[in-house]
Design an enzyme around this catalytic site. Structure first.
Site, PDB file in Angstrom:
ATOM      1  N   HIS A  37       0.849  -1.180   0.000  1.00 24.50           N
ATOM      2  CA  HIS A  37       0.000   0.000   0.000  1.00 24.50           C
ATOM      3  C   HIS A  37       0.891   1.239   0.000  1.00 24.50           C
ATOM      4  CE1 HIS A  37       0.956  -0.437   4.252  1.00 24.50           C
ATOM      5  NE2 HIS A  37       0.667   0.834   4.389  1.00 24.50           N
ATOM      6  N   VAL A  44      -8.632   3.549   2.658  1.00 20.52           N
ATOM      7  CA  VAL A  44      -8.887   2.300   1.932  1.00 20.52           C
ATOM      8  C   VAL A  44      -7.963   1.188   2.432  1.00 20.52           C
ATOM      9  CG1 VAL A  44      -8.862   1.168  -0.332  1.00 20.52           C
ATOM     10  CG2 VAL A  44      -9.767   3.487  -0.112  1.00 20.52           C
ATOM     11  N   CYS A  45      -6.692   1.517   2.586  1.00 21.97           N
ATOM     12  CA  CYS A  45      -5.721   0.501   3.005  1.00 21.97           C
ATOM     13  C   CYS A  45      -5.966   0.021   4.432  1.00 21.97           C
ATOM     14  CB  CYS A  45      -4.307   1.039   2.862  1.00 21.97           C
ATOM     15  SG  CYS A  45      -3.821   1.286   1.137  1.00 21.97           S
ATOM     16  N   THR A  46      -6.479   0.888   5.274  1.00 16.87           N
ATOM     17  CA  THR A  46      -6.788   0.462   6.639  1.00 16.87           C
ATOM     18  C   THR A  46      -7.868  -0.608   6.620  1.00 16.87           C
ATOM     19  OG1 THR A  46      -6.187   2.639   7.499  1.00 16.87           O
ATOM     20  CG2 THR A  46      -7.523   1.239   8.929  1.00 16.87           C
ATOM     21  N   PHE A  49      -6.176  -3.922   5.224  1.00 15.47           N
ATOM     22  CA  PHE A  49      -5.343  -4.641   6.185  1.00 15.47           C
ATOM     23  C   PHE A  49      -6.191  -5.254   7.286  1.00 15.47           C
ATOM     24  CE2 PHE A  49      -0.638  -3.556   5.655  1.00 15.47           C
ATOM     25  CZ  PHE A  49      -0.764  -3.381   4.287  1.00 15.47           C
TER      26      PHE A  49
END
Length: 216
Positions: A37, A44-46, A49
């Protein structure tokens, strides 16, 4: 030169939020998924993950290690994991590589060779670092996908693709929309005679499209 299917993936030594690793040694005899990322503390990446954390038991069931990579520091990763675990509702037990020097991102062809991180950067400066690499125990790349900034990755599909790769390693192929447990395809390179000897009965939908039960 971009990384291609069946290439041996780059080996590297890097810091993670869980200490230093050497990538090939870390993979060992397992399957592995490297997912990347562009920046910590991004929305979005949170969520992504968090989704990976929720699937911990599924990765383990498939003998697969997962590892993240970001161009932020190991200390930032440790802090960010608090948010990841809050959003995902699960412990984020996987390591995240600190790729501040961009060595890993460039080795995996996620960033051009001349890329650098400017002061006060935004995620747009490393936007291409949003990829998934599925790697076999032989350290070869089996599958890769890259997503734009605005589209969250579907880790149910990553899991399905992993199942398909592990199944196809047994000498078969999988059809469109295949799910674990469904019939598989006998490769055209296998004669009808050899197919009967290896798989028993099969359904010849077309001369070149033969389906049989998924091998155990």
């Amino acid at each position: 030169m971009s990384l291609r299917i069946n290439d041996v993936v780059p080996n590297f030594t890097a810091e993670t939020d869980q200490g230093q690793i050497t990538f090939h040694d870390w993979i060992g005899d397992s399957w592995a998924i490297l997912f990347s990322h562009p920046k910590d503390f991004t929305p979005v990446c949170t969520t992504e993950f968090g989704a990976v954390a929720q699937l911990a038991a599924e990765w383990e069931k498939r003998g697969t290690k997962v590892i993240g990579v970001s161009v932020d520091s190991a200390e930032d990763h440790k802090k960010w994991k608090t948010d990841i675990e809050k959003v995902g509702g699960a412990a984020a037990g996987f390591p995240i590589i600190a790729d501040e020097g961009l060595a890993v991102s460039k080795a995996f062809d996620m960033l051009p060779a001349e890329a650098y991180l400017p002061d006060g950067r935004t995620p747009a400066d490393s936007a291409t670092v949003r990829s998934v690499f599925i790697i076999g125990p032989d350290k070869q790349l089996k599958l890769s996908m890259t997503y734009p900034m605005t589209v969250g990755r579907n880790f149910a599909e990553v899991l399905r693709a992993l199942d398909a790769l592990q199944t196809s390693a047994k000498g078969v192929a999988t059809p469109a929309n295949w799910e674990f447990g469904q019939d598989v395809i006998i490769p055209p390179s296998v004669s009808d005679e050899d197919a009967k000897a290896k798989f028993g009965t099969f359904d010849a939908v077309l001369p070149y499209l033969r389906k049989t039960k998924m091998p155990v």
